[in-house]
Design an enzyme around this catalytic site. Structure first.
Site, short mmCIF file in Angstrom:
data_model
loop_
_atom_site.label_atom_id
_atom_site.label_comp_id
_atom_site.label_asym_id
_atom_site.label_seq_id
_atom_site.Cartn_x
_atom_site.Cartn_y
_atom_site.Cartn_z
N GLU A 55 -52.57 -64.23 16.59
CA GLU A 55 -51.94 -63.19 17.09
C GLU A 55 -52.28 -61.78 16.34
O GLU A 55 -52.39 -60.75 16.61
CB GLU A 55 -50.52 -63.54 17.05
CG GLU A 55 -50.00 -63.54 15.93
CD GLU A 55 -48.73 -64.54 15.74
OE1 GLU A 55 -48.45 -64.95 16.81
OE2 GLU A 55 -48.13 -64.33 14.59
N SER A 89 -26.84 -61.39 21.93
CA SER A 89 -27.34 -62.54 22.13
C SER A 89 -26.24 -63.32 23.05
O SER A 89 -26.48 -64.14 24.00
CB SER A 89 -28.36 -63.09 21.20
OG SER A 89 -27.33 -63.51 20.03
N GLY A 118 -30.12 -79.06 22.56
CA GLY A 118 -29.43 -77.79 21.73
C GLY A 118 -30.65 -76.72 21.66
O GLY A 118 -31.92 -77.11 21.21
N GLU A 147 -54.11 -66.66 26.13
CA GLU A 147 -52.94 -66.00 25.62
C GLU A 147 -53.06 -64.50 25.87
O GLU A 147 -52.16 -63.63 26.23
CB GLU A 147 -52.39 -66.15 24.17
CG GLU A 147 -51.14 -65.47 23.82
CD GLU A 147 -50.33 -66.18 22.52
OE1 GLU A 147 -51.29 -67.39 21.98
OE2 GLU A 147 -49.47 -65.63 22.10
N LYS A 164 -48.20 -70.98 24.67
CA LYS A 164 -49.48 -69.81 24.17
C LYS A 164 -48.87 -68.61 24.67
O LYS A 164 -49.80 -68.15 25.41
CB LYS A 164 -50.57 -70.50 24.36
CG LYS A 164 -50.82 -71.65 23.43
CD LYS A 164 -51.08 -71.54 22.10
CE LYS A 164 -50.19 -72.56 21.34
NZ LYS A 164 -50.02 -72.03 19.89
N ARG A 208 -24.82 -67.00 17.13
CA ARG A 208 -23.81 -66.37 16.12
C ARG A 208 -22.87 -65.48 17.03
O ARG A 208 -23.45 -64.84 17.83
CB ARG A 208 -24.52 -65.57 15.31
CG ARG A 208 -25.15 -66.53 14.15
CD ARG A 208 -25.77 -65.35 13.20
NE ARG A 208 -26.92 -64.47 13.60
CZ ARG A 208 -27.73 -63.70 12.95
NH1 ARG A 208 -27.72 -63.54 11.60
NH2 ARG A 208 -28.93 -63.09 13.49
N LYS A 209 -21.69 -66.08 17.03
CA LYS A 209 -21.01 -65.38 18.14
C LYS A 209 -20.53 -63.80 17.61
O LYS A 209 -20.73 -63.61 16.54
CB LYS A 209 -19.58 -66.06 17.93
CG LYS A 209 -18.30 -65.98 18.98
CD LYS A 209 -16.98 -66.93 19.12
CE LYS A 209 -16.53 -66.73 20.33
NZ LYS A 209 -15.37 -67.56 20.34
N ASP A 236 -52.37 -69.89 15.34
CA ASP A 236 -51.44 -68.99 15.89
C ASP A 236 -51.13 -67.80 15.27
O ASP A 236 -51.30 -66.80 15.69
CB ASP A 236 -50.02 -69.86 16.20
CG ASP A 236 -49.35 -68.83 17.20
OD1 ASP A 236 -49.24 -69.07 18.38
OD2 ASP A 236 -48.62 -67.98 16.69
N ASP A 292 -38.61 -66.94 12.62
CA ASP A 292 -39.57 -67.77 11.69
C ASP A 292 -38.88 -67.73 10.17
O ASP A 292 -38.68 -68.15 9.29
CB ASP A 292 -41.05 -67.52 11.53
CG ASP A 292 -41.48 -68.02 12.97
OD1 ASP A 292 -41.22 -69.15 13.29
OD2 ASP A 292 -42.34 -67.27 13.50
N1 LIG Z 1 -42.00 -64.68 20.42
C1 LIG Z 1 -43.17 -65.38 21.03
O1 LIG Z 1 -43.77 -65.10 21.72
C2 LIG Z 1 -43.38 -66.78 20.52
C3 LIG Z 1 -44.29 -67.46 21.24
C4 LIG Z 1 -44.46 -68.72 20.80
C5 LIG Z 1 -43.75 -69.37 19.63
N2 LIG Z 1 -42.69 -68.58 19.26
C6 LIG Z 1 -41.73 -69.39 18.14
O2 LIG Z 1 -40.69 -69.46 18.71
C7 LIG Z 1 -39.67 -69.34 17.54
C8 LIG Z 1 -38.39 -68.15 17.98
O3 LIG Z 1 -39.29 -66.86 17.95
P1 LIG Z 1 -38.61 -65.88 18.97
O4 LIG Z 1 -39.68 -64.68 18.92
O5 LIG Z 1 -38.28 -66.36 20.31
O6 LIG Z 1 -37.33 -65.48 18.37
P2 LIG Z 1 -36.92 -64.10 17.09
O7 LIG Z 1 -37.02 -62.87 17.65
O8 LIG Z 1 -38.02 -64.19 16.02
O9 LIG Z 1 -35.65 -64.53 16.71
C9 LIG Z 1 -34.46 -64.28 17.22
C10 LIG Z 1 -33.38 -65.29 17.00
O10 LIG Z 1 -33.28 -65.72 15.89
C11 LIG Z 1 -31.85 -65.42 15.41
N3 LIG Z 1 -31.53 -65.33 13.96
C12 LIG Z 1 -32.00 -64.54 13.30
N4 LIG Z 1 -31.63 -64.59 11.86
C13 LIG Z 1 -30.56 -65.63 12.20
C14 LIG Z 1 -29.80 -66.20 11.18
N5 LIG Z 1 -29.82 -65.99 9.97
N6 LIG Z 1 -28.87 -67.27 11.87
C15 LIG Z 1 -29.05 -67.76 12.88
N7 LIG Z 1 -29.94 -67.08 13.85
C16 LIG Z 1 -30.64 -66.11 13.53
C17 LIG Z 1 -31.45 -64.32 16.14
O11 LIG Z 1 -30.11 -64.41 16.34
P3 LIG Z 1 -29.18 -63.14 17.04
O12 LIG Z 1 -29.30 -63.45 18.47
O13 LIG Z 1 -27.66 -63.31 16.56
O14 LIG Z 1 -29.79 -61.75 16.43
C18 LIG Z 1 -32.10 -64.57 17.63
O15 LIG Z 1 -31.32 -65.26 18.49
C19 LIG Z 1 -40.47 -68.94 16.39
O16 LIG Z 1 -40.72 -70.13 15.77
C20 LIG Z 1 -41.60 -68.54 16.92
O17 LIG Z 1 -42.86 -68.47 15.95
C21 LIG Z 1 -42.62 -67.32 19.60
#
Ligand SMILES: NC(=O)c1ccc[n+]([C@@H]2O[C@H](COP(=O)([O-])OP(=O)(O)OC[C@H]3O[C@@H](n4cnc5c(N)ncnc54)[C@H](OP(=O)(O)O)[C@@H]3O)[C@@H](O)[C@H]2O)c1
Length: 577
Positions: free
Chosen positions: A300, A148, A108, A470, A233, A143-144, A296, A183
């Site tokens: 950043e 996204s 998942g 990175e 990274k 979320r439907k 991390d 997060d």
């Molecule tokens: N971004 C990076 O470059 C990067 C790099 C390495 C690791 N990470 C890690 O990867 C993980 C994801 O980060 P990300 O940057 O990809 O995503 P993000 O933009 O921080 O999160 C977006 C997603 O979170 C969902 N979301 C937010 N609030 C929610 C809620 N209340 N219930 C259910 N879903 C919810 C959003 O849903 P909707 O689609 O419905 O808005 C969206 O699908 C984090 O732990 C981050 O630290 C990120």
């Protein structure tokens, strides 16, 4: 959401764990104590004596980076004299995924931000290439009704095929759950997520952030699940773009760290390594959840995002004030970093930037370096310690809770970035200069970023990736192609908030301390110069460079669906909860 109380009943309190002697105390904490009394910062500029960096970093190094696998061939590498283990990636390893994912029927992927689209598609493609499509399903949990949902559907994850469903249904179904929601959302939803997971399932995180939150809350994960981490990274679009480019060779991607925080089933390491291989990581190195979130969140905020943003803003103003046209000021600041400086560091390391310059250029580089290193260290230390003590995590959680009233502002609408749009449109790549002053300031910031990490006890793989690789292989190419907002805002909310908070602090310290010192005639600090030229990082980086992606990232100017387009605009968290 009835989960919180129930789950808190299942979690083990920290106090009980410590009393039982089960706590995980990273080796770096002991090393931290050893270096805590050393002084860094403006003292170097005043020429005071201090322990040399090479002495400092030779202590207590390396063992925490070692690991073994019963499925994958793990290699030992020597990074600046420290032994670490790495798993080399490649499409030729896909055949081992069946063993690594034994017992896993549903992977998942919850969240469709930056990482979700990239990781879900890469894993789906790798599973297909391994001939496992009939055995292992990748299912997206969202979320439907949100944009996204439509994006995921456009990428072939559909309700009809059973590969797209509501977040908590997917949480409950998953054998391996990749929790890639923001997060901030993890911080508020984790009790419910943990409560919904199947016993024996694996929780996969791409950041140690949740551990930091749970430490602040004084709770731990429930006992009957695995908890692992694979943290690419680099941002999601890079993870996906390089994987696609790597299909014609034996794979390409973004390096990742992995950690096994809790091994309930006994094969958590193999699951985590399989996940990383399926993402296309060129090499995977070991860390802990705690070490990951510290390095991390810190990295950043420093040279990877916050530092570089602060540097270019301050240099643009400085060059304009010195009489350059706005276009030339942009070219000599931003373009110089994201063009020639970035490309040299990516292929040949930081010292090569200096070596590329003529005599006069070397002198200018070193003056800028000498003046900028201390003021950059000052901020780096503050950031690290704010992250390590939990303050920065609290600050992120608080900020996301304020989003409905105070949404995140835009960062590329100022005159400077408008000039940048025009400069990029007319760009002749070969004409971008390697500005020695810009290079000195930028490399000093990188060196300050990595020096702090080393003093705080991180291993070389983590340091090289969190401070240099990175930046040059994942993020700067996006700033080069699309500007600063695309680079910053395709990172996590945690990173975006940190850049907005700390970028201006670097800007301030450079303007108030470094540039003033230079304008008042400060020269080259010979001690800092020798330390830079002889630093262990150069050999560590050279080994990492041998493991770098076999292709250079090529960034299009038009983002395709599935690269997380739905995330780049702020959406109200309350309205969507
Ligand atoms: N971004 C990076 O470059 C990067 C790099 C390495 C690791 N990470 C890690 O990867 C993980 C994801 O980060 P990300 O940057 O990809 O995503 P993000 O933009 O921080 O999160 C977006 C997603 O979170 C969902 N979301 C937010 N609030 C929610 C809620 N209340 N219930 C259910 N879903 C919810 C959003 O849903 P909707 O689609 O419905 O808005 C969206 O699908 C984090 O732990 C981050 O630290 C990120």
């Amino acid at each position: 959401m009835g989960g919180r109380k129930g789950v808190l009943g299942q979690v083990r309190s920290k106090a009980a764990k410590v009393a039982a002697g089960v706590g995980r105390t990273p080796k770096c904490d002991a090393r931290k104590a050893k270096v805590a009394s050393r002084t860094w910062g403006v003292q170097e500029q005043r020429g005071r004596r201090h322990l040399s960096l090479s002495t400092l970093v030779s202590r207590g190094v390396g063992e925490s980076g070692e690991f073994t696998s019963t499925i994958f061939d793990v290699e030992d590498v020597s990074l600046a004299g420290s032994k670490e283990s790495i798993l080399r990636g490649g499409r030729d390893k896909f055949g081992l995924l069946a063993k690594a994912f034994e017992g896993i029927k549903t992977i998942g992927v919850c969240g469709w931000g930056s990482q979700g689209p990239a990781q879900a598609q890469n894993i789906r493609d790798s599973i297909e290439a391994a001939g496992l499509s009939g055995d292992v399903k990748v299912k997206i949990g969202l979320r439907k009704g949100r944009p996204s949902w439509e994006e995921a559907t456009a990428c072939g994850f559909t309700e009809e095929s059973g590969t797209l469903g509501e977040t908590f249904d997917v949480v409950a179904e998953s054998d391996l759950l990749l929790l890639l929601i923001s997060d901030g959302a993890q911080a508020s939803l984790y009790p419910r997520v943990l409560a919904a997971m199947k016993p024996g399932a694996t929780l996969g995180l791409s950041h140690g952030f949740l551990l930091g939150v749970m430490k602040n809350d004084g709770v731990d994960f429930r006992d009957d699940i695995n908890v692992v981490l694979v943290a690419p990274k680099g941002m999601g679009p890079s993870v996906r773009r390089l994987y696609e480019q790597g299909k014609s060779v034996n794979g390409s991607g973004i390096n990742a760290s992995f950690a096994v925080h809790q091994d309930y089933t006994g094969n958590a390491t193999e699951i985590a390594l399989g996940w990383s291989i399926a993402l296309g990581s060129p090499f995977t190195f070991r860390t802990t959840l705690e070490s990951e979130y510290k390095s991390d969140i810190y990295g950043e905020r420093c040279c990877i995002l916050g530092g570089v943003h602060g540097i270019v803003e301050s240099l643009f103003r400085r060059y304009e004030a010195q009489g350059m046209s706005p276009e030339d000021a942009f070219i000599n600041s931003v373009e110089s970093i994201t063009g020639p400086i970035n490309s040299i560091i990516s292929k040949r390391g930081m010292k090569a930037v200096y070596e590329e310059l003529d005599g006069e250029g070397k002198e200018i580089f070193m003056k800028a370096y000498s003046a900028s290193f201390g003021p950059s260290m000052d901020i780096c230390y503050e950031i690290y310690e704010d992250v390590a003590c939990g303050n920065e995590i609290k600050s992120v959680v608080n900020a996301t809770n304020r989003f409905d009233r105070f949404p995140m502002g835009t960062i590329d609408q100022t005159r400077m970035w408008k000039v940048g749009e025009e400069v990029r449109a007319k760009r002749v790549e070969e004409d971008i200069p390697l500005n020695p002053f810009t290079a000195g300031v930028y490399v000093a910031n990188m060196m300050a970023t990595l020096t702090t990490l080393r003093e705080k006890g991180h291993n070389w793989s983590e340091i090289c990736n969190e401070s240099i690789i990175e930046a040059v292989d994942s993020l700067n190419p996006y700033m080069h192609a699309r500007g600063v907002a695309f680079m910053v805002d395709n990172c996590s909310f945690t990173a975006r908030l940190g850049t907005r908070k700390w970028g201006p602090r670097f800007d301030y310290n450079l303007v108030q301390q470094a540039y003033v010192a230079i304008d008042n005639g400060a020269g080259v600090n010979d001690e800092l110069k020798q330390e830079f030229l002889n630093h262990d990082v150069h050999s560590a980086l050279a080994v990492c460079a041998e493991l770098r992606p076999s292709v250079d990232i090529s960034v299009s100017t038009d983002e395709a669906v599935g690269a997380g387009k739905a995330r780049t605009q702020y959406k109200s968290s309350k309205a969507n909860a």
